[in-house]
Scaffold this active site. Structure first.
Site, PDB file in Angstrom:
ATOM      1  N   ARG A 128      42.500  49.662  32.282  1.00 49.74           N
ATOM      2  CA  ARG A 128      42.701  50.125  33.584  1.00 49.74           C
ATOM      3  C   ARG A 128      44.005  50.755  34.017  1.00 49.74           C
ATOM      4  O   ARG A 128      45.238  50.521  33.594  1.00 49.74           O
ATOM      5  CB  ARG A 128      42.586  49.069  34.591  1.00 49.74           C
ATOM      6  CG  ARG A 128      41.134  48.614  34.944  1.00 49.74           C
ATOM      7  CD  ARG A 128      41.128  47.467  35.666  1.00 49.74           C
ATOM      8  NE  ARG A 128      41.953  47.084  36.765  1.00 49.74           N
ATOM      9  CZ  ARG A 128      42.043  46.173  37.696  1.00 49.74           C
ATOM     10  NH1 ARG A 128      41.124  45.124  37.475  1.00 49.74           N
ATOM     11  NH2 ARG A 128      42.778  45.937  38.756  1.00 49.74           N
ATOM     12  N   ARG A 180      52.313  45.490  41.134  1.00 49.56           N
ATOM     13  CA  ARG A 180      51.083  44.855  41.741  1.00 49.56           C
ATOM     14  C   ARG A 180      51.516  43.161  41.942  1.00 49.56           C
ATOM     15  O   ARG A 180      51.212  42.448  42.598  1.00 49.56           O
ATOM     16  CB  ARG A 180      49.778  44.720  40.837  1.00 49.56           C
ATOM     17  CG  ARG A 180      49.209  46.145  40.805  1.00 49.56           C
ATOM     18  CD  ARG A 180      48.436  46.257  39.580  1.00 49.56           C
ATOM     19  NE  ARG A 180      47.179  45.480  39.680  1.00 49.56           N
ATOM     20  CZ  ARG A 180      46.653  45.214  38.607  1.00 49.56           C
ATOM     21  NH1 ARG A 180      46.833  45.652  37.201  1.00 49.56           N
ATOM     22  NH2 ARG A 180      45.646  44.339  38.566  1.00 49.56           N
ATOM     23  N   LYS A 195      40.623  35.830  37.523  1.00 51.95           N
ATOM     24  CA  LYS A 195      39.512  35.904  38.645  1.00 51.95           C
ATOM     25  C   LYS A 195      38.222  36.529  38.508  1.00 51.95           C
ATOM     26  O   LYS A 195      37.189  36.005  38.494  1.00 51.95           O
ATOM     27  CB  LYS A 195      40.119  36.567  39.906  1.00 51.95           C
ATOM     28  CG  LYS A 195      41.515  35.817  40.428  1.00 51.95           C
ATOM     29  CD  LYS A 195      41.627  36.437  41.979  1.00 51.95           C
ATOM     30  CE  LYS A 195      41.928  38.077  42.095  1.00 51.95           C
ATOM     31  NZ  LYS A 195      43.301  38.356  41.195  1.00 51.95           N
ATOM     32  N   ARG A 203      44.573  43.753  28.501  1.00 51.93           N
ATOM     33  CA  ARG A 203      43.158  43.633  29.171  1.00 51.93           C
ATOM     34  C   ARG A 203      42.685  45.049  28.858  1.00 51.93           C
ATOM     35  O   ARG A 203      43.162  46.007  28.908  1.00 51.93           O
ATOM     36  CB  ARG A 203      43.319  43.565  30.662  1.00 51.93           C
ATOM     37  CG  ARG A 203      42.022  43.323  31.352  1.00 51.93           C
ATOM     38  CD  ARG A 203      42.250  43.031  32.682  1.00 51.93           C
ATOM     39  NE  ARG A 203      42.840  43.558  33.636  1.00 51.93           N
ATOM     40  CZ  ARG A 203      42.887  43.415  34.963  1.00 51.93           C
ATOM     41  NH1 ARG A 203      42.291  42.066  35.275  1.00 51.93           N
ATOM     42  NH2 ARG A 203      43.644  43.840  35.728  1.00 51.93           N
ATOM     43  N   ARG A 256      43.241  39.330  50.584  1.00 50.34           N
ATOM     44  CA  ARG A 256      44.529  39.606  49.991  1.00 50.34           C
ATOM     45  C   ARG A 256      45.730  39.602  50.914  1.00 50.34           C
ATOM     46  O   ARG A 256      46.890  39.930  50.501  1.00 50.34           O
ATOM     47  CB  ARG A 256      44.525  41.010  49.429  1.00 50.34           C
ATOM     48  CG  ARG A 256      44.984  41.230  47.792  1.00 50.34           C
ATOM     49  CD  ARG A 256      43.877  41.500  46.933  1.00 50.34           C
ATOM     50  NE  ARG A 256      44.479  41.971  45.866  1.00 50.34           N
ATOM     51  CZ  ARG A 256      43.750  42.325  44.701  1.00 50.34           C
ATOM     52  NH1 ARG A 256      42.564  42.131  44.813  1.00 50.34           N
ATOM     53  NH2 ARG A 256      44.242  42.952  43.675  1.00 50.34           N
TER      54      ARG A 256
HETATM   55  P1  AMP Z   1      41.737  44.164  41.747  1.00 51.21           P
HETATM   56  O1  AMP Z   1      40.550  44.574  40.753  1.00 51.21           O
HETATM   57  O2  AMP Z   1      41.191  42.926  42.543  1.00 51.21           O
HETATM   58  O3  AMP Z   1      43.157  43.830  40.857  1.00 51.21           O
HETATM   59  O4  AMP Z   1      42.217  45.025  42.594  1.00 51.21           O
HETATM   60  C1  AMP Z   1      42.585  46.415  42.262  1.00 51.21           C
HETATM   61  C2  AMP Z   1      43.140  47.117  43.262  1.00 51.21           C
HETATM   62  O5  AMP Z   1      42.315  47.619  44.314  1.00 51.21           O
HETATM   63  C3  AMP Z   1      44.324  46.346  44.004  1.00 51.21           C
HETATM   64  O6  AMP Z   1      45.773  46.727  43.136  1.00 51.21           O
HETATM   65  C4  AMP Z   1      44.388  47.215  45.328  1.00 51.21           C
HETATM   66  O7  AMP Z   1      44.837  48.518  45.403  1.00 51.21           O
HETATM   67  C5  AMP Z   1      42.804  47.269  45.593  1.00 51.21           C
HETATM   68  N1  AMP Z   1      42.387  46.117  46.230  1.00 51.21           N
HETATM   69  C6  AMP Z   1      41.387  45.353  45.596  1.00 51.21           C
HETATM   70  N2  AMP Z   1      41.008  44.508  46.729  1.00 51.21           N
HETATM   71  C7  AMP Z   1      41.786  44.718  47.592  1.00 51.21           C
HETATM   72  C8  AMP Z   1      42.055  43.891  48.973  1.00 51.21           C
HETATM   73  N3  AMP Z   1      41.450  43.105  49.476  1.00 51.21           N
HETATM   74  N4  AMP Z   1      42.902  44.568  49.975  1.00 51.21           N
HETATM   75  C9  AMP Z   1      43.576  45.547  49.717  1.00 51.21           C
HETATM   76  N5  AMP Z   1      43.517  46.331  48.531  1.00 51.21           N
HETATM   77  C10 AMP Z   1      42.752  45.726  47.451  1.00 51.21           C
END
Ligand code: AMP
Length: 211
Positions: A159, A170, A13, A127, A88
């Site tokens: 990360r 996750r 994404k 990654r 989400r």
């Molecule tokens: P990402 O970079 O999109 O993989 O997000 C990393 C982390 O941020 C996720 O595992 C969640 O803990 C938090 N996060 C990101 N977007 C959301 C969302 N829309 N709702 C809840 N938690 C989020």
């Protein structure tokens, strides 16, 4: 144009979102990036969010909704946006719909990037992200230094939530809380499935063909 990009962690994404947003000149809104920024700055939101992020669970809906509300009120998203990592949960999607309706706006398309789970785990483990330019790439198809960004010379990092135990958590959270959004957006006729396997260019081509 207002787009939503759905997909499991590791589906690509972030990489594709940057390209799409730049091509259509719309705001790239990544809730994950915004939260990581808050964590870095050690803000109240960042401190609260980090507890969840480190464990691979979702940050509470009310914090995310509040953040999105502020962004939608901001001029930079008025000409269009691409949501990456939001919504989400079903609750977030419903609140988002209401918010947009209140502003007289709607979503034009939802793109669901699909990649097999086995590949997702491999991608997440390989990654790396550049600390300076935020470019995301994979050590799996890269011969250079695993520590230096080939684009800007910045330092690459893995990360914290790309460690194996957090990756598993996750993916579980995705299955339970985020996957139901596929049906939610299918029902209102907005969703297109896109195969997220293959090169960045190939996947981008597929995305462009459904937009
Ligand atoms: P990402 O970079 O999109 O993989 O997000 C990393 C982390 O941020 C996720 O595992 C969640 O803990 C938090 N996060 C990101 N977007 C959301 C969302 N829309 N709702 C809840 N938690 C989020």
């Amino acid at each position: 144009m207002r787009l939503v990009l759905l997909g499991a962690p590791g589906a690509g994404k972030g990489t594709q979102a940057k390209r799409i947003a730049s091509k259509y000149n719309i705001a790239h809104i990544s809730t994950g990036d915004l939260l990581r920024d808050e964590v870095k700055k050690n803000t109240q939101l960042g401190i609260r969010a980090n507890e969840y992020m480190e464990q691979g669970t979702l940050v509470p809906d009310e914090l995310i909704i509040e953040m999105i509300k502020r962004i939608l009120e901001n001029d930079s998203s008025k000409t269009g946006f691409l949501m990456d990592g939001f919504p989400r949960t079903l609750n977030q999607a419903e609140k988002f719909d209401k918010m947009l309706k209140g502003l007289g706006l709607s979503i034009d398309k939802v793109i669901n990037l699909h990649v097999d789970e086995e590949k997702l785990v491999k991608r997440l483990a390989a990654r790396r992200v550049c600390q300076s330019c935020n470019k995301i790439f994979s050590l799996a198809n890269y011969d250079g230094s695993p520590e230096i960004c080939p684009y800007c010379g910045g330092k690459l990092y893995k990360r914290k939530d790309d460690q194996e135990d957090v990756i598993k958590q996750r993916l579980k959270v995705y299955e339970k809380q985020t996957k139901p959004l596929i049906d939610y957006y299918k029902k209102n006729g907005l969703l297109d499935d896109v195969d997220g396997d293959g090169s960045e260019d190939k996947v981008m081509e597929r995305i462009l063909s459904v937009i």
